[in-house]
Each structure stands twice: as C-alpha cells, then as structure tokens.
Design an enzyme around this catalytic site. Structure first.
Site, PDB file in Angstrom:
ATOM      1  CG  ASP A   1      -1.793   1.163   1.412  1.00  0.00           C
ATOM      2  OD1 ASP A   1      -1.647   2.128   0.625  1.00  0.00           O
ATOM      3  OD2 ASP A   1      -2.648   1.134   2.314  1.00  0.00           O
TER       4      ASP A   1
ATOM      5  CD  GLU B   1      26.412   6.357   6.084  1.00  0.00           C
ATOM      6  OE1 GLU B   1      25.817   7.215   6.742  1.00  0.00           O
ATOM      7  OE2 GLU B   1      26.303   5.148   6.298  1.00  0.00           O
TER       8      GLU B   1
ATOM      9  CB  CYS C   1      23.964   9.570   9.157  1.00  0.00           C
ATOM     10  SG  CYS C   1      23.359   8.173   8.205  1.00  0.00           S
TER      11      CYS C   1
ATOM     12  CB  THR D   1      14.694   4.367   3.991  1.00  0.00           C
ATOM     13  OG1 THR D   1      15.621   3.280   4.130  1.00  0.00           O
ATOM     14  CG2 THR D   1      13.385   3.982   4.637  1.00  0.00           C
TER      15      THR D   1
ATOM     16  CG  HIS E   1      20.121  11.374  10.517  1.00  0.00           C
ATOM     17  ND1 HIS E   1      20.479  11.569   9.203  1.00  0.00           N
ATOM     18  CD2 HIS E   1      19.988  10.032  10.673  1.00  0.00           C
ATOM     19  CE1 HIS E   1      20.582  10.399   8.604  1.00  0.00           C
ATOM     20  NE2 HIS E   1      20.285   9.445   9.478  1.00  0.00           N
TER      21      HIS E   1
ATOM     22  CG  ASN F   1      19.139   8.254   4.834  1.00  0.00           C
ATOM     23  OD1 ASN F   1      19.630   9.323   5.182  1.00  0.00           O
ATOM     24  ND2 ASN F   1      19.333   7.130   5.509  1.00  0.00           N
TER      25      ASN F   1
ATOM     26  CB  SER G   1      24.015   3.520  12.173  1.00  0.00           C
ATOM     27  OG  SER G   1      22.658   3.795  12.003  1.00  0.00           O
TER      28      SER G   1
HETATM   29  N1  CAA Z   1      -0.682   3.071   5.897  1.00  0.00           N
HETATM   30  C1  CAA Z   1      -0.079   3.834   6.845  1.00  0.00           C
HETATM   31  N2  CAA Z   1       0.959   3.389   7.593  1.00  0.00           N
HETATM   32  C2  CAA Z   1       1.418   2.139   7.378  1.00  0.00           C
HETATM   33  C3  CAA Z   1       0.827   1.303   6.408  1.00  0.00           C
HETATM   34  C4  CAA Z   1      -0.276   1.811   5.648  1.00  0.00           C
HETATM   35  N3  CAA Z   1      -0.862   1.084   4.710  1.00  0.00           N
HETATM   36  N4  CAA Z   1       1.504   0.123   6.427  1.00  0.00           N
HETATM   37  C5  CAA Z   1       2.463   0.218   7.367  1.00  0.00           C
HETATM   38  N5  CAA Z   1       2.414   1.438   7.931  1.00  0.00           N
HETATM   39  C6  CAA Z   1       3.272   1.981   8.977  1.00  0.00           C
HETATM   40  C7  CAA Z   1       3.574   0.985  10.094  1.00  0.00           C
HETATM   41  O1  CAA Z   1       2.511   0.924  11.038  1.00  0.00           O
HETATM   42  C8  CAA Z   1       4.836   1.572  10.656  1.00  0.00           C
HETATM   43  O2  CAA Z   1       4.516   2.656  11.482  1.00  0.00           O
HETATM   44  P1  CAA Z   1       5.229   2.789  12.942  1.00  0.00           P
HETATM   45  O3  CAA Z   1       6.713   2.815  12.675  1.00  0.00           O
HETATM   46  O4  CAA Z   1       4.697   4.083  13.451  1.00  0.00           O
HETATM   47  O5  CAA Z   1       4.827   1.584  13.713  1.00  0.00           O
HETATM   48  C9  CAA Z   1       5.536   2.151   9.409  1.00  0.00           C
HETATM   49  O6  CAA Z   1       4.538   2.239   8.400  1.00  0.00           O
HETATM   50  C10 CAA Z   1       6.657   1.280   8.889  1.00  0.00           C
HETATM   51  O7  CAA Z   1       6.158   0.002   8.737  1.00  0.00           O
HETATM   52  P2  CAA Z   1       7.011  -1.273   9.161  1.00  0.00           P
HETATM   53  O8  CAA Z   1       7.572  -1.081  10.543  1.00  0.00           O
HETATM   54  O9  CAA Z   1       6.217  -2.496   8.878  1.00  0.00           O
HETATM   55  O10 CAA Z   1       8.175  -1.107   8.072  1.00  0.00           O
HETATM   56  P3  CAA Z   1       9.335  -2.056   7.695  1.00  0.00           P
HETATM   57  O11 CAA Z   1       9.516  -3.158   8.659  1.00  0.00           O
HETATM   58  O12 CAA Z   1       9.088  -2.451   6.292  1.00  0.00           O
HETATM   59  O13 CAA Z   1      10.634  -1.111   7.771  1.00  0.00           O
HETATM   60  C11 CAA Z   1      12.260   0.425   8.576  1.00  0.00           C
HETATM   61  C12 CAA Z   1      10.752   0.141   8.400  1.00  0.00           C
HETATM   62  C13 CAA Z   1      12.781  -0.499   9.675  1.00  0.00           C
HETATM   63  C14 CAA Z   1      12.444   1.861   8.979  1.00  0.00           C
HETATM   64  C15 CAA Z   1      12.983   0.131   7.240  1.00  0.00           C
HETATM   65  O14 CAA Z   1      12.572   1.040   6.277  1.00  0.00           O
HETATM   66  C16 CAA Z   1      14.513   0.200   7.358  1.00  0.00           C
HETATM   67  O15 CAA Z   1      15.151  -0.768   7.760  1.00  0.00           O
HETATM   68  N6  CAA Z   1      15.121   1.352   6.971  1.00  0.00           N
HETATM   69  C17 CAA Z   1      16.568   1.519   6.990  1.00  0.00           C
HETATM   70  C18 CAA Z   1      17.099   1.761   8.389  1.00  0.00           C
HETATM   71  C19 CAA Z   1      16.758   3.128   8.931  1.00  0.00           C
HETATM   72  O16 CAA Z   1      16.464   4.049   8.213  1.00  0.00           O
HETATM   73  N7  CAA Z   1      16.824   3.253  10.269  1.00  0.00           N
HETATM   74  C20 CAA Z   1      16.584   4.519  10.911  1.00  0.00           C
HETATM   75  C21 CAA Z   1      17.436   4.717  12.146  1.00  0.00           C
HETATM   76  S1  CAA Z   1      19.168   4.479  11.759  1.00  0.00           S
HETATM   77  C22 CAA Z   1      19.680   5.962  11.084  1.00  0.00           C
HETATM   78  O17 CAA Z   1      19.042   6.950  11.209  1.00  0.00           O
HETATM   79  C23 CAA Z   1      20.958   5.979  10.309  1.00  0.00           C
HETATM   80  C24 CAA Z   1      20.649   5.923   8.867  1.00  0.00           C
HETATM   81  O18 CAA Z   1      20.542   6.953   8.198  1.00  0.00           O
HETATM   82  C25 CAA Z   1      20.433   4.605   8.248  1.00  0.00           C
END
Ligand code: CAA
Length: 390
Positions: free
Chosen positions: A32, A82, A114, A155, A236, A279, A311
């Site tokens: 979605d 990075e 970052c 991302t 960030h 990002n 990170s």
């Molecule tokens: N409508 C609205 N919202 C929805 C939805 C829908 N149809 N379906 C899912 N969502 C929401 C979920 O409820 C969730 O919300 P919450 O976080 O508020 O609970 C959100 O969308 C994300 O859904 P998931 O948790 O299921 O997503 P995911 O497991 O697929 O992955 C993530 C999310 C872990 C951030 C992933 O994108 C990821 O691994 N990203 C890379 C790592 C990252 O960016 N980490 C951030 C901190 S580290 C950092 O900052 C350093 C850096 O730059 C990497």
C-alpha cells in the site's frame, strides 16, 4: 581576547539527475503506497545516474559557494561521506580541480555513518576558533543504498550539502554547548566488500531514539538551553517519519505531552526536501536545515536544535541561532529547482542502475552520458575515476 561567533556563512544543496516515485515502488513491491507516504513519510527518492556519484553531487553543492565567496581563506576542506569512492584518497581531492579549490588547503575525508557531517562542522568551528581569519568548506555527500526488495529499499536517496564555516557567519551562529553519546552497536554498517548497507531496521530506530535522549541529557548537563526555547528541531532524517518518532520520544522522556500538533510544529518545515530526496546520510540533517530556512517564516535570532545520529553509533545534540539578514543569503530558488528538475526514473532502469557494478579490470571504460547536472563521471581508466564539468 574575545572569540568572534563561528558558524555557517553559506550553505548550498545538490541532488541527483533522477527521482524514483514511491508509488512505482509500492506497486512493484505489492505494498500500500500509504505505508511509504504516511508510515515512513517519503514520496520520492533521488537516484544517481550512471555518471553520478558522491563526488559529482558534492561538486555541484560546493560550486555556488565558491562562485559567491571565492576560495580566499579556505584552509581546510572536510568532506564527510559513508558512500566514498576510494578507500585511501579523499573524495575532496577528486572534486578539488572541478571547483578550483586552493592548493594551500588541507583536504580530508571523514567517516562515522550519518554523523560525519556534524564531525566536520564541529572540527571546522574548532579550527576557526584558533584562527578566525580562516574559513573551512564542509561538504556532506552521500548516496544511500540498500538491497533491492528489502525493508530499507524505500529509504534510499541521495544529496550533498556544502557549508562554508567562518567567523561572524551570515546565516547561523553555532552555540558552544554540545551533548554527545557514543556506543558500539550493530544497527547499520557496510563492510568494505559491500556496495549496499546492512541494517537491523528495528534496532536502528530504537538506537536512534535512545541516542537522541542520551545526547540531550549530556547537552543539558553541559549548560545547554531548555527544550521549550527552540523554534525548530532539525533531526537526521533517514526517512522523515523518523524525525517525528525521535521528537515524540524526546518530549515524552522529558515529561512533556507529545501531541501530534506540537511535534509537527517543531519539525514540519525541516522535512519538506527530505520527503522527496530520501535519505542522504551525512547530508540529511543539513538538508533539514536548508528545508527549514526555505520554508519557515522569519526565524531571526531564534535558536534551532540539531540532532545528529550516525549508526554504529554517535549522536550529538547542539544548537545554533539564526543571524539577522540570513534570508538574503539563502538559495531557495536553486534548492527548489534541484528537486523539481529531477527526471522521473522508470522502475526497470532503476533496478539496472542499482545492480550496476564499478569495473575492476583497470581497462578504459567510458561512462555513457546520462546526467544533465553540472559535473559527471566521464570514465574509469587504470582504476582512476575521471570527472568532467560542463
Ligand atoms: N498506511 C499507513 N501506515 C502504514 C501502512 C499503511 N498502509 N503500512 C504500514 N504502515 C506503517 C507501520 O505501522 C509503521 O509505522 P510505525 O513505525 O509508526 O509503527 C511504518 O509504516 C513502517 O512500517 P514497518 O515497521 O512495517 O516497516 P518495515 O519493517 O518495512 O521497515 C524500517 C521500516 C525499519 C524503517 C525500514 O525502512 C529500514 O530498515 N530502513 C533503513 C534503516 C533506517 O532508516 N533506520 C533509521 C534509524 S538508523 C539511522 O538513522 C541511520 C541511517 O541513516 C540509516
């Protein structure tokens, strides 16, 4: 002797030739689109063409600063990334001839995920405090890349932000207080043999929030401002919803009511560009600042909070105040155009670009002309990267 204020005198942003629409990604992944729009807060992401890399976008970000201020007094160039192109040579030296940097400058690359751009900014402030006649060019530049078909894929993104740091800055005066937090944690990393990062997504989100709280506590311990004093919070932004989550966590940890309206008011203007660029690792926090300055009403003399997270991990909470007349030094039209002139990228070409590998045989490889941006990677020959400007 009183030390003059030090901070950001000029700041400029660049991104890549292409943008991939998250609707396209959602469709192909069978997800979605609201998961991306609302759940992580992203609409499109910048994608590098075959002839773009962190050097070409860094040069494009820094060129307008050199055009405006010249290179006089630039004694140090700190390039944070990075997603570097060489294990030994600083990317700052690849862009040195492209933008006419002076030979009488030290040029160094910085790395800590970052966080590297903030390390550059703080090191620059220290050098200028020692000799206020000097200026430091800090460039944060990154192309964020995760494996295809993984949760990290939506991302991704790319951008560079260049900052001229000086005494008596025209845009933002850095305040002396800083809160720090470092801990060895495997939330996100990229071994030398990999082109895409490895990440433990949920761990990284929790680590970011904990580090924000710890850095804030250290900032207060060192005499920093009250939370209620800040006009805006620049976080960030690995994805823009992360800024929301981190600010909610920070408010709640300090006993404040974290209602949506209060969080939105604190971060809203900082997320506009990141929402469409994605990002940009080291550049992301500073793209948040560019976005704030381009979208908020007058913030003269207002304190701004900065929360840097890299990170691995290192976090820093620091603050700065916007200077009278800062509006006259912004590049709002150029910034908007950098985003709006990107070329929409088809899904198949996106996957091809993602999976393309740098040749390693040492032969001459011309890179097909693809980007319309001011700098490009023209060839790789004898294991050397050959750039050209337009
Ligand atoms: N409508 C609205 N919202 C929805 C939805 C829908 N149809 N379906 C899912 N969502 C929401 C979920 O409820 C969730 O919300 P919450 O976080 O508020 O609970 C959100 O969308 C994300 O859904 P998931 O948790 O299921 O997503 P995911 O497991 O697929 O992955 C993530 C999310 C872990 C951030 C992933 O994108 C990821 O691994 N990203 C890379 C790592 C990252 O960016 N980490 C951030 C901190 S580290 C950092 O900052 C350093 C850096 O730059 C990497």
């Amino acid at each position: 002797m009183t030390t003059p204020p030090v901070g950001i005198h000029d700041l400029s942003f660049a991104t890549t030739h292409y943008a991939l629409d998250h609707a396209l990604l959602a469709d192909r992944l069978g997800v979605d689109p609201n998961k991306f729009y609302l759940g992580i807060g992203q609409e499109t992401m910048s994608v590098a063409a075959a002839d773009e890399d962190i050097v070409t976008i860094a040069a494009a970000a820094a060129q307008p600063i050199i055009d405006r201020h010249g290179v006089d007094h630039i004694r140090t160039v700190l390039l944070a990334t990075e997603s570097g192109v060489d294990q030994s040579k600083s990317a700052g030296l690849y862009l040195h001839p492209l933008i006419g940097l002076p030979n009488t400058a030290r040029v160094v690359e910085l790395k800590q995920a970052c966080y590297g751009g903030t390390a550059g900014l703080q090191f620059a402030a220290g050098l200028i405090a020692r000799d206020p006649s000097q200026r430091v060019l800090v460039i944060a530049t990154d192309i964020a890349k995760y494996e295809l078909d993984t949760p990290g894929e939506p991302t991704q993104g790319a951008a560079a932000v260049a900052m001229l740091v000086s005494a008596n800055p025209a845009i933002l005066r850095l305040e002396p207080h800083s809160g720090l937090y470092s801990a060895d944690i495997m939330d996100f990393w990229r071994p030398n043999y990999r082109t895409a990062a490895l990440v433990d997504g949920k761990t990284s989100v929790n680590a970011y929030q904990k580090a924000t709280q710890e850095a804030w506590t250290d900032y207060r311990r060192h005499g920093g401002r009250d939370l209620g004093e800040f006009a805006a919070f620049c976080y960030h932004q690995p994805f823009t919803r992360m800024a929301f989550k981190a600010h909610r966590h920070l408010l709640e940890s300090q006993g404040f009511t974290a209602d949506t309206a209060a969080i939105d008011a604190a971060i809203r203007h900082t997320t506009s560009y990141n929402r469409t660029v994605g990002n940009s690792y080291t550049a992301s926090l500073y793209l948040g600042l560019v976005s704030l300055l381009d979208h908020a009403d007058d913030l003269t003399d207002q304190p701004i909070a900065f929360i840097s997270y890299g990170s691995g991990s290192v976090a820093e909470f620091f603050s700065g105040t916007l200077q009278p007349g800062y509006h006259d030094h912004l590049r709002t039209d150029a910034n908007r155009s950098a985003v709006t002139t990107r070329v929409p990228l088809g899904y198949d070409r996106y996957r091809e670009l993602h999976e393309a590998r740098t040749p390693t045989d040492g032969r001459y490889h011309a890179i097909p002309e693809e980007t319309t941006r001011p700098f490009r990677l023209a060839a790789i020959s004898g294991h050397k990267r050959i750039y050209e400007s337009r």
